[in-house]
Write an enzyme that holds these catalytic residues in place. Structure first.
Site, short mmCIF file in Angstrom:
data_model
loop_
_atom_site.label_atom_id
_atom_site.label_comp_id
_atom_site.label_asym_id
_atom_site.label_seq_id
_atom_site.Cartn_x
_atom_site.Cartn_y
_atom_site.Cartn_z
N LYS A 22 8.83 -57.24 64.20
CA LYS A 22 9.62 -56.41 65.14
C LYS A 22 8.68 -55.60 66.03
O LYS A 22 8.83 -55.59 67.25
CB LYS A 22 10.51 -55.46 64.35
CG LYS A 22 11.14 -54.34 65.19
CD LYS A 22 12.02 -53.41 64.41
CE LYS A 22 11.30 -52.32 63.70
NZ LYS A 22 10.92 -51.16 64.54
N ARG A 94 13.22 -45.97 70.67
CA ARG A 94 12.07 -45.25 71.22
C ARG A 94 11.05 -46.20 71.84
O ARG A 94 10.34 -45.83 72.76
CB ARG A 94 11.38 -44.47 70.12
CG ARG A 94 12.25 -43.66 69.23
CD ARG A 94 11.42 -42.99 68.22
NE ARG A 94 10.14 -42.67 68.80
CZ ARG A 94 9.96 -41.74 69.74
NH1 ARG A 94 10.99 -41.06 70.16
NH2 ARG A 94 8.79 -41.52 70.25
N PRO A 124 6.59 -37.23 69.87
CA PRO A 124 6.23 -36.96 71.27
C PRO A 124 5.58 -38.18 71.93
O PRO A 124 5.17 -39.12 71.23
CB PRO A 124 5.24 -35.81 71.16
CG PRO A 124 4.67 -35.93 69.80
CD PRO A 124 5.76 -36.47 68.93
N VAL A 125 5.51 -38.17 73.25
CA VAL A 125 4.86 -39.27 73.98
C VAL A 125 3.72 -38.75 74.85
O VAL A 125 3.27 -39.42 75.78
CB VAL A 125 5.86 -40.07 74.84
CG1 VAL A 125 6.86 -40.81 73.96
CG2 VAL A 125 6.58 -39.14 75.84
N ASP A 126 3.22 -37.55 74.50
CA ASP A 126 2.17 -36.94 75.35
C ASP A 126 0.92 -37.81 75.47
O ASP A 126 0.31 -37.86 76.54
CB ASP A 126 1.81 -35.56 74.79
CG ASP A 126 1.36 -35.62 73.33
OD1 ASP A 126 2.05 -36.28 72.52
OD2 ASP A 126 0.30 -35.06 73.01
N LEU A 127 0.61 -38.55 74.43
CA LEU A 127 -0.63 -39.37 74.48
C LEU A 127 -0.44 -40.57 75.40
O LEU A 127 -1.37 -41.00 76.09
CB LEU A 127 -1.03 -39.83 73.08
CG LEU A 127 -1.33 -38.69 72.10
CD1 LEU A 127 -1.75 -39.24 70.74
CD2 LEU A 127 -2.39 -37.74 72.65
N ASP A 308 5.03 -47.29 57.26
CA ASP A 308 6.30 -48.03 57.26
C ASP A 308 6.59 -48.68 55.91
O ASP A 308 7.66 -49.25 55.74
CB ASP A 308 6.30 -49.11 58.35
CG ASP A 308 6.35 -48.50 59.72
OD1 ASP A 308 6.14 -49.21 60.71
OD2 ASP A 308 6.57 -47.28 59.81
C1 EPZ Z 1 4.88 -47.29 65.86
O1 EPZ Z 1 5.54 -46.12 66.29
C2 EPZ Z 1 5.91 -48.10 65.10
N1 EPZ Z 1 7.02 -48.46 66.00
C3 EPZ Z 1 6.44 -47.28 63.93
O2 EPZ Z 1 7.34 -48.10 63.20
C4 EPZ Z 1 5.28 -46.92 63.02
O3 EPZ Z 1 5.73 -46.11 61.97
C5 EPZ Z 1 4.21 -46.17 63.83
O4 EPZ Z 1 3.80 -46.97 64.97
C6 EPZ Z 1 2.97 -45.86 63.01
O5 EPZ Z 1 2.40 -47.04 62.53
C7 EPZ Z 1 6.85 -49.49 66.85
O6 EPZ Z 1 5.80 -50.13 66.90
C8 EPZ Z 1 8.02 -49.82 67.72
P1 EPZ Z 1 2.47 -43.63 66.75
P2 EPZ Z 1 4.81 -45.12 67.36
O7 EPZ Z 1 2.43 -43.36 68.21
O8 EPZ Z 1 3.99 -45.93 68.29
C9 EPZ Z 1 2.01 -38.94 67.00
C10 EPZ Z 1 9.35 -48.71 62.17
O9 EPZ Z 1 9.87 -48.31 61.13
N2 EPZ Z 1 2.06 -39.13 68.45
O10 EPZ Z 1 1.40 -44.47 66.14
O11 EPZ Z 1 5.85 -44.23 67.91
C11 EPZ Z 1 3.34 -39.26 66.33
O12 EPZ Z 1 4.19 -38.13 66.36
C12 EPZ Z 1 8.72 -47.71 63.13
O13 EPZ Z 1 9.26 -49.91 62.53
C13 EPZ Z 1 1.82 -38.04 69.29
O14 EPZ Z 1 1.58 -36.93 68.82
O15 EPZ Z 1 3.88 -44.30 66.38
C14 EPZ Z 1 2.93 -39.63 64.93
O16 EPZ Z 1 2.76 -38.45 64.17
C15 EPZ Z 1 8.92 -46.28 62.66
N3 EPZ Z 1 1.87 -38.23 70.63
C16 EPZ Z 1 1.56 -40.30 65.12
O17 EPZ Z 1 1.11 -39.91 66.43
C17 EPZ Z 1 2.13 -39.44 71.18
O18 EPZ Z 1 2.13 -39.55 72.42
C18 EPZ Z 1 1.61 -41.82 65.09
O19 EPZ Z 1 2.60 -42.23 65.99
C19 EPZ Z 1 2.37 -40.54 70.32
C20 EPZ Z 1 2.33 -40.36 68.96
#
Ligand code: EPZ
Length: 421
Positions: A22, A94, A124-127, A308
């Site tokens: 997915k 998201r 958040p999506v700040d990064l 996950d």
């Molecule tokens: C992806 O989410 C996955 N989703 C998530 O799977 C998975 O849990 C996650 O990566 C971690 O492996 C998809 O691929 C669609 P991150 P993503 O950006 O990209 C923080 C599932 O169950 N962060 O790696 O949103 C964030 O808050 C889902 O299939 C920022 O602070 O995860 C988190 O604490 C759930 N700012 C950490 O980074 C940002 O701009 C990791 O998030 C982006 C993220």
């Protein structure tokens, strides 16, 4: 709304086919926006999230043909006719934010709703935005939307992520393929889904090195062309079903499974005393009566233990002989399955980001409620081991990430069915 009823106690024997990932498919699909030529994905999973992403891409002017019962997605975006990803779609999923980088790279502007938070955290999506700004994008947040634009092409840049982010890496990687010059992404995510995206982009003509290393170098090109790409096996579905025979005793072969996709997870299963062996067609997991050793698990970015699979591992640790510790380091609120598991007799104490699981208490079936995608499947795993009947409601969460759960588990002897609530 449907619910799933599980009657525990049946040993599992048999084979479970593992679908395409997915979380790979959800980033591969927006890559179709990067070119006017057709992009075809094979081994695509049949999930509601994929249908949501299809709906979003079609709203932007991309054609998506679902062939072979949805396992093949033939996409074509000759021209992006609408550059706005509306809140109504983005709030449902998201990953919709992943159309931002490709639209910006292709046409120099994009408007995408902020996704909002979700059950497991603020998300958040700040990064995502900082990485695109480093490449020259002008970003404004207004009325709940991200408004992004760039005069001409994005410019190659060097950007170091302060924390590892899968989605931000994917957005930046896709955007950089069409930027002018070279981009270097440091402290980038290294998940198999990132490598799969890079492989697909390279097949489309992108010049990318180091996707598996955490430092990704992208030499921008003027245009990308079409390609056909097979979606990588879903390591989270794989890990989830590896636990099914562990919960019940028995032996199950996971077709298409690969050890490298679940390395840290499989290492933990073996540490607990579970047998994991590589077979010609995938992985076989066996547990014959032996007890399970308690574990200390810490979730980390790949190649560490995946967040996950944390909820699913908690279900297994309820059966271990002694106290286990689960530390959730990625998301701030990802233990919502704990209170539901406690309704089944589990002895779990959550303190902040750490859960202490006192295994060995007898599990009794109960009415429980799914709260998010991965929590919902941990309740089903617990139901396989519990005495009596477990009824899991709000299984729409499950449909987002697991196709044919009832069919796959009942084919191995589980007493499980889906009913209208
Ligand atoms: C992806 O989410 C996955 N989703 C998530 O799977 C998975 O849990 C996650 O990566 C971690 O492996 C998809 O691929 C669609 P991150 P993503 O950006 O990209 C923080 C599932 O169950 N962060 O790696 O949103 C964030 O808050 C889902 O299939 C920022 O602070 O995860 C988190 O604490 C759930 N700012 C950490 O980074 C940002 O701009 C990791 O998030 C982006 C993220």
């Amino acid at each position: 709304m449907d619910k799933i009823i599980v009657k525990g106690g049946n040993k599992l024997q048999g084979r479970i086919p593992i679908a395409g990932a997915k979380n790979a498919c959800l980033t591969l699909m927006p890559a179709a926006l990067l070119t006017a030529e057709p992009l075809t994905l094979t081994n695509a999973p049949r999930l509601s999230d994929i249908r949501t992403m299809t709906e979003l891409l079609e709203s932007l002017g991309c054609e998506v043909a679902r062939l072979q019962d949805g396992q093949v997605l033939a996409m074509g975006c000759k021209q992006i006719t609408n550059h706005t990803a509306e809140y109504d779609i983005v709030r449902k999923m998201r990953a919709s934010i992943l159309v931002l980088g490709p639209m910006l790279a292709r046409d120099g502007h994009a408007t995408v709703s902020l996704p909002g938070g979700c059950a497991i955290g603020a998300r958040p999506v700040d990064l995502h935005l900082k990485a695109l700004e480093a490449m020259g994008a002008e970003i404004e947040l207004r009325d709940g939307y991200v408004h992004a634009k760039v005069d001409g092409r994005l410019k190659g840049a060097e950007f170091e992520f302060p924390v590892v982010s899968v989605g931000a890496t994917e957005n930046a990687l896709m955007a950089a393929t069409l930027a002018e010059g070279t981009t270097v992404l440091k402290n980038a995510a290294r998940e198999p889904e990132i490598v799969d995206l890079a492989d697909c982009l390279i097949a489309m003509g992108a010049k990318i090195e180091g996707a598996e290393t955490g430092t990704i170098t992208i030499h921008g090109v003027e245009k990308l062309h079409g390609a056909t790409h097979r979606v990588v096996t879903d390591r989270i579905e794989l890990g989830t079903y590896m636990l099914a025979p562990v919960m019940t005793g028995g032996s199950v072969e996971l077709i298409g499974g690969r050890r490298d996709l679940v390395g840290a997870f499989a290492d933990k299963l073996e540490e607990a005393g579970v047998e994991v062996e590589e077979t010609e067609d995938g992985l076989r997991v066996t547990r014959n009566g032996a007890g399970l050793k308690p574990l200390h698990v810490v979730t980390e970015p790949y190649p560490g233990f995946p967040t996950d699979l944390q909820a699913q591992m908690m279900a297994m640790l309820m059966l271990a002989d002694g106290e286990s510790v689960l530390e959730e380091k990625i998301f701030e609120n990802r233990f919502m399955h704990a209170p539901e598991l406690q309704r089944m007799g589990a002895n779990i104490v959550v303190r902040g980001g750490t859960a202490h699981v006192h295994g060995g208490t007898p599990l009794k079936g109960a009415k429980v409620m799914a709260t998010d995608l991965r929590a919902s499947v941990s309740l089903i795993l617990a139901g396989l081991a519990a005495e009596g009947e477990t009824s899991v409601s709000r299984v729409y969460h499950l449909d987002r990430g697991y196709e044919n759960v009832v069919e796959k588990l009942s084919a191995c002897g589980a007493d499980i069915k889906r009913v209208d609530e």
